[in-house]
Design a protein around this motif. Structure first.
Motif, PDB file in Angstrom:
ATOM      1  N   ARG A   1       0.849  -1.204   0.000  1.00 60.64           N
ATOM      2  CA  ARG A   1       0.000   0.000   0.000  1.00 60.64           C
ATOM      3  C   ARG A   1       0.882   1.250   0.000  1.00 60.64           C
ATOM      4  NH1 ARG A   1      -2.381   3.894   3.094  1.00 60.64           N
ATOM      5  NH2 ARG A   1      -4.571   4.332   2.646  1.00 60.64           N
ATOM      6  N   ASP A   2       1.891   1.266   0.866  1.00 54.60           N
ATOM      7  CA  ASP A   2       2.792   2.426   0.935  1.00 54.60           C
ATOM      8  C   ASP A   2       3.538   2.623  -0.376  1.00 54.60           C
ATOM      9  OD1 ASP A   2       2.038   2.967   3.549  1.00 54.60           O
ATOM     10  OD2 ASP A   2       3.685   1.805   4.410  1.00 54.60           O
ATOM     11  N   LYS A   3       3.940   1.523  -1.004  1.00 55.89           N
ATOM     12  CA  LYS A   3       4.634   1.618  -2.288  1.00 55.89           C
ATOM     13  C   LYS A   3       3.727   2.252  -3.342  1.00 55.89           C
ATOM     14  CE  LYS A   3       7.141  -1.252  -5.612  1.00 55.89           C
ATOM     15  NZ  LYS A   3       7.476  -2.624  -6.014  1.00 55.89           N
ATOM     16  N   ALA A   4       2.447   1.871  -3.339  1.00 56.64           N
ATOM     17  CA  ALA A   4       1.493   2.449  -4.295  1.00 56.64           C
ATOM     18  C   ALA A   4       1.283   3.931  -4.021  1.00 56.64           C
ATOM     19  CB  ALA A   4       0.162   1.702  -4.233  1.00 56.64           C
ATOM     20  N   LEU A   5       1.130   4.294  -2.760  1.00 58.79           N
ATOM     21  CA  LEU A   5       0.934   5.707  -2.411  1.00 58.79           C
ATOM     22  C   LEU A   5       2.190   6.521  -2.728  1.00 58.79           C
ATOM     23  CD1 LEU A   5      -1.038   5.348   0.947  1.00 58.79           C
ATOM     24  CD2 LEU A   5      -1.957   5.757  -1.349  1.00 58.79           C
ATOM     25  N   ASP A   6       3.367   5.943  -2.476  1.00 61.17           N
ATOM     26  CA  ASP A   6       4.619   6.626  -2.807  1.00 61.17           C
ATOM     27  C   ASP A   6       4.768   6.861  -4.304  1.00 61.17           C
ATOM     28  OD1 ASP A   6       5.326   6.735  -0.129  1.00 61.17           O
ATOM     29  OD2 ASP A   6       6.705   5.028  -0.238  1.00 61.17           O
ATOM     30  N   ALA A   7       4.204   5.962  -5.116  1.00 63.61           N
ATOM     31  CA  ALA A   7       4.257   6.123  -6.577  1.00 63.61           C
ATOM     32  C   ALA A   7       3.321   7.228  -7.052  1.00 63.61           C
ATOM     33  CB  ALA A   7       3.900   4.806  -7.265  1.00 63.61           C
ATOM     34  N   GLY A   8       2.378   7.650  -6.185  1.00 64.98           N
ATOM     35  CA  GLY A   8       1.460   8.726  -6.554  1.00 64.98           C
ATOM     36  C   GLY A   8      -0.004   8.349  -6.525  1.00 64.98           C
ATOM     37  N   CYS A   9      -0.314   7.084  -6.220  1.00 66.33           N
ATOM     38  CA  CYS A   9      -1.725   6.700  -6.132  1.00 66.33           C
ATOM     39  C   CYS A   9      -2.391   7.467  -4.990  1.00 66.33           C
ATOM     40  CB  CYS A   9      -1.854   5.195  -5.893  1.00 66.33           C
ATOM     41  SG  CYS A   9      -1.341   4.207  -7.314  1.00 66.33           S
ATOM     42  N   ASP A  10      -3.644   7.820  -5.192  1.00 66.94           N
ATOM     43  CA  ASP A  10      -4.386   8.571  -4.186  1.00 66.94           C
ATOM     44  C   ASP A  10      -5.032   7.658  -3.152  1.00 66.94           C
ATOM     45  OD1 ASP A  10      -4.427  11.515  -5.275  1.00 66.94           O
ATOM     46  OD2 ASP A  10      -4.701  10.192  -6.990  1.00 66.94           O
ATOM     47  N   ASP A  11      -5.223   6.391  -3.497  1.00 67.59           N
ATOM     48  CA  ASP A  11      -5.762   5.403  -2.566  1.00 67.59           C
ATOM     49  C   ASP A  11      -5.393   4.024  -3.097  1.00 67.59           C
ATOM     50  OD1 ASP A  11      -7.056   4.265  -0.396  1.00 67.59           O
ATOM     51  OD2 ASP A  11      -8.984   5.216  -0.795  1.00 67.59           O
ATOM     52  N   TYR A  12      -5.701   3.006  -2.319  1.00 68.31           N
ATOM     53  CA  TYR A  12      -5.278   1.638  -2.608  1.00 68.31           C
ATOM     54  C   TYR A  12      -6.372   0.692  -2.159  1.00 68.31           C
ATOM     55  CZ  TYR A  12      -2.420  -2.616  -1.905  1.00 68.31           C
ATOM     56  OH  TYR A  12      -1.913  -3.874  -1.937  1.00 68.31           O
ATOM     57  N   ASP A  13      -6.638  -0.318  -2.962  1.00 69.86           N
ATOM     58  CA  ASP A  13      -7.576  -1.367  -2.566  1.00 69.86           C
ATOM     59  C   ASP A  13      -7.055  -2.690  -3.122  1.00 69.86           C
ATOM     60  OD1 ASP A  13      -9.739  -2.439  -1.252  1.00 69.86           O
ATOM     61  OD2 ASP A  13     -11.252  -1.517  -2.523  1.00 69.86           O
ATOM     62  N   THR A  14      -7.493  -3.765  -2.494  1.00 69.78           N
ATOM     63  CA  THR A  14      -6.978  -5.078  -2.853  1.00 69.78           C
ATOM     64  C   THR A  14      -7.958  -5.870  -3.700  1.00 69.78           C
ATOM     65  OG1 THR A  14      -7.834  -5.996  -0.791  1.00 69.78           O
ATOM     66  CG2 THR A  14      -5.547  -5.232  -0.787  1.00 69.78           C
ATOM     67  N   LYS A  15      -7.399  -6.846  -4.418  1.00 69.60           N
ATOM     68  CA  LYS A  15      -8.186  -7.827  -5.152  1.00 69.60           C
ATOM     69  C   LYS A  15      -8.135  -9.115  -4.353  1.00 69.60           C
ATOM     70  CE  LYS A  15      -6.637  -6.162  -9.649  1.00 69.60           C
ATOM     71  NZ  LYS A  15      -5.852  -6.567 -10.798  1.00 69.60           N
ATOM     72  N   PRO A  16      -9.162  -9.914  -4.371  1.00 73.38           N
ATOM     73  CA  PRO A  16     -10.399  -9.656  -5.079  1.00 73.38           C
ATOM     74  C   PRO A  16     -11.127  -8.450  -4.497  1.00 73.38           C
ATOM     75  CG  PRO A  16     -10.610 -11.642  -3.749  1.00 73.38           C
ATOM     76  CD  PRO A  16      -9.189 -11.185  -3.641  1.00 73.38           C
ATOM     77  N   VAL A  17     -11.801  -7.731  -5.369  1.00 79.79           N
ATOM     78  CA  VAL A  17     -12.465  -6.487  -5.015  1.00 79.79           C
ATOM     79  C   VAL A  17     -13.683  -6.751  -4.136  1.00 79.79           C
ATOM     80  CG1 VAL A  17     -13.795  -4.566  -5.993  1.00 79.79           C
ATOM     81  CG2 VAL A  17     -11.676  -5.297  -7.086  1.00 79.79           C
ATOM     82  N   VAL A  18     -13.773  -5.992  -3.049  1.00 78.18           N
ATOM     83  CA  VAL A  18     -14.999  -5.937  -2.248  1.00 78.18           C
ATOM     84  C   VAL A  18     -15.742  -4.720  -2.806  1.00 78.18           C
ATOM     85  CG1 VAL A  18     -15.985  -5.630   0.044  1.00 78.18           C
ATOM     86  CG2 VAL A  18     -13.874  -6.971  -0.246  1.00 78.18           C
ATOM     87  N   PHE A  19     -16.780  -4.965  -3.601  1.00 75.66           N
ATOM     88  CA  PHE A  19     -17.364  -3.916  -4.429  1.00 75.66           C
ATOM     89  C   PHE A  19     -17.895  -2.728  -3.630  1.00 75.66           C
ATOM     90  CE2 PHE A  19     -20.526  -2.091  -7.395  1.00 75.66           C
ATOM     91  CZ  PHE A  19     -19.639  -1.759  -8.406  1.00 75.66           C
ATOM     92  N   GLU A  20     -18.575  -2.957  -2.538  1.00 75.34           N
ATOM     93  CA  GLU A  20     -19.114  -1.830  -1.754  1.00 75.34           C
ATOM     94  C   GLU A  20     -17.985  -0.963  -1.195  1.00 75.34           C
ATOM     95  OE1 GLU A  20     -22.264  -0.870  -1.737  1.00 75.34           O
ATOM     96  OE2 GLU A  20     -22.631  -2.560  -3.073  1.00 75.34           O
ATOM     97  N   ARG A  21     -16.905  -1.593  -0.759  1.00 74.61           N
ATOM     98  CA  ARG A  21     -15.757  -0.825  -0.262  1.00 74.61           C
ATOM     99  C   ARG A  21     -15.147  -0.006  -1.397  1.00 74.61           C
ATOM    100  NH1 ARG A  21     -11.573  -4.644   1.935  1.00 74.61           N
ATOM    101  NH2 ARG A  21     -10.961  -4.807  -0.252  1.00 74.61           N
TER     102      ARG A  21
END
Length: 125
Positions: free
Chosen positions: A90-110
């Motif tokens: 998650r931190d690696k994604a945010l450091d790359a510039g992502c504004d948020d992070y979510d995991t797969k498999p996707v929890v659609f409501e989240r």
């Protein structure tokens, strides 16, 4: 209507998530790799980008860094969607510039909640 660019290389994920997002009123465009995603983001200026991180050739981390450095795309929110769930991913994604992070498999409501928060933060209906 909120326009989403979904950058993903897995056809099953594309089909499942695109169908669900479309039923919820989103307009979804698809790019199958990072380079195509960058080109489409520049051309289409979506309201939000869903970015798979484990893309072939130009991965999602590199594509995000490029998008966040381009004047025309730097303000588009990017939500990382990834099967990378190790500590620090998650931190690696945010450091790359992502504004948020979510995991797969996707929890659609989240995911909908995160999309809504990013779109509202940008001031879109």
């Amino acid at each position: 209507m909120t326009r989403i660019l979904y950058i993903e290389d897995n056809e099953d994920n594309i089909y499942m998530l695109t169908q669900r997002l479309t039923r919820h009123g989103f307009e979804v465009s698809i790019a199958s790799d990072g380079a195509q995603g960058i080109d489409m983001a520049i051309r289409e200026r979506p309201d939000l980008i869903l970015m798979d991180l484990g893309l072939p050739a130009l991965d999602g981390w590199a594509a995000t860094r490029q998008l966040k450095h381009l004047p025309d795309t730097k303000d588009i929110p990017i939500l990382a969607l990834s099967a990378h769930t190790m500590p620090g991913d998650r931190d690696k994604a945010l450091d790359a510039g992502c504004d948020d992070y979510d995991t797969k498999p996707v929890v659609f409501e989240r995911l909908l909640g995160k999309i809504d928060a990013l779109v509202r933060k940008r001031g879109l209906p």
